[in-house]
Write an enzyme that holds these catalytic residues in place. Sequence first.
Site, PDB file in Angstrom:
ATOM      1  N   TYR A   1       2.767   9.175 -44.024  1.00  0.00           N
ATOM      2  CA  TYR A   1       3.340   9.088 -42.805  1.00  0.00           C
ATOM      3  C   TYR A   1       2.326   9.500 -41.771  1.00  0.00           C
ATOM      4  CZ  TYR A   1       6.270   9.932 -38.565  1.00  0.00           C
ATOM      5  OH  TYR A   1       6.900  10.002 -37.406  1.00  0.00           O
TER       6      TYR A   1
ATOM      7  N   TYR B   1       7.146   7.491 -49.162  1.00  0.00           N
ATOM      8  CA  TYR B   1       6.223   8.094 -48.432  1.00  0.00           C
ATOM      9  C   TYR B   1       6.270   9.629 -47.897  1.00  0.00           C
ATOM     10  CZ  TYR B   1       8.504   7.432 -44.159  1.00  0.00           C
ATOM     11  OH  TYR B   1       9.580   7.497 -43.287  1.00  0.00           O
ATOM     12  N   CYS B   2       5.439  10.586 -47.950  1.00  0.00           N
ATOM     13  CA  CYS B   2       5.424  11.737 -47.509  1.00  0.00           C
ATOM     14  C   CYS B   2       4.670  12.083 -46.411  1.00  0.00           C
ATOM     15  CB  CYS B   2       5.298  12.911 -48.524  1.00  0.00           C
ATOM     16  SG  CYS B   2       3.702  12.754 -49.419  1.00  0.00           S
ATOM     17  N   TRP B   3       4.240  13.088 -45.932  1.00  0.00           N
ATOM     18  CA  TRP B   3       3.506  13.461 -44.789  1.00  0.00           C
ATOM     19  C   TRP B   3       2.084  12.936 -44.843  1.00  0.00           C
ATOM     20  CZ3 TRP B   3       2.996  13.703 -39.975  1.00  0.00           C
ATOM     21  CH2 TRP B   3       1.877  14.352 -39.530  1.00  0.00           C
TER      22      TRP B   3
ATOM     23  N   GLY C   1       0.717  12.677 -50.348  1.00  0.00           N
ATOM     24  CA  GLY C   1       0.177  13.660 -51.492  1.00  0.00           C
ATOM     25  C   GLY C   1       1.193  13.907 -52.495  1.00  0.00           C
TER      26      GLY C   1
END
Length: 341
Positions: free
Chosen positions: A122, A93-95, A98
Amino acid sequence: MQLLCSVPDFLVKRQSMPVFDVRTPAEFANGHIPGAINLPLFSDQERHEIGLIYAQEGKKPAILKGLDFVGPKMRMLVDQVLAVTNSRVVGVYCWRGGMRSDAVAWLLGFYGFTAWRVEGGYKSIRRTLLAEMMQPRPVRIIGGRTGSGKTQVLHELQGLGEPVIDLEELAHHKGSAFGDIDEPPQPTQEQFDNLLGLSWLSHPQESRLWLEDESHFTGSIQINEHIWKVMRQAPVVYLDVPEELRADNLVDSYGRTDRENLKRSILKIREKLGGADTKLALDLLEKDRYHDLAILLLRRYYDPGYDYGLARRSPETIHRVVVTDRDFRKIALKLKDLTLS
């Protein structure tokens, strides 16, 4: 192969697969999914540079700059994953779910991993956990003056199969001027909220949930406002423990603590203790009279503060349980069988 799933599904899957947070080290340090491993696609400085290019030149030049940074790292990213897990199913996962998580999931998928991404990243996980803490739970509070053994009883209840959340354990703080002694550094507020949200989520909504009576702040950490209100309105099992037993419990907890740490904590409360009692406390500490020191602190500092907070609760929510010894399991068994309105 890379796959996409919802936040609830991702939070379930994380229990059986390693999860990699591909945000920068600074983002990860501020807060992350508990148990996640930082696998930064960009360093803090690299992300800063890409952001400047995006703002000044647009999206495509920023993407090209990102590729310049990522290209030499591709082998290293795969090696880092291989170094920490034998599993071929991982979460990423990232923010916002994306480009960063998409890029790493593609790379791992190309190597042969099944890489699960989470919708919304996240940011969506945080939103879900904060919303989860708004969900009702039948909460029960273990109360009692300092030294009553509340934490020990909470752990015994957990051993008996009762759902519990140990807020002090999550906050790395015992909730007083002495609360940081022998504890690791406190998490960030964001990380504490993540830990609490996952703990809240892990118990069925209908299950009776035990928590220890706490102040709104535990060290530098603030308990979620909604949960704090639930705690203040919940039934309290007040452990009515004699002063001598409470002093014994405090000596057991702090008697082997480095003297300088105890001195530092005493000095933190010198304004509330007053000059004479502060001097007496330091003198008792210097002479290793820990039991007498505990009695002094209970009478002059701890008990008045706790009694003030207890008096602000509705009397009908307080259920006293008289305790005559330090058999915490026996106390827990008694609490387990209580029926509270």
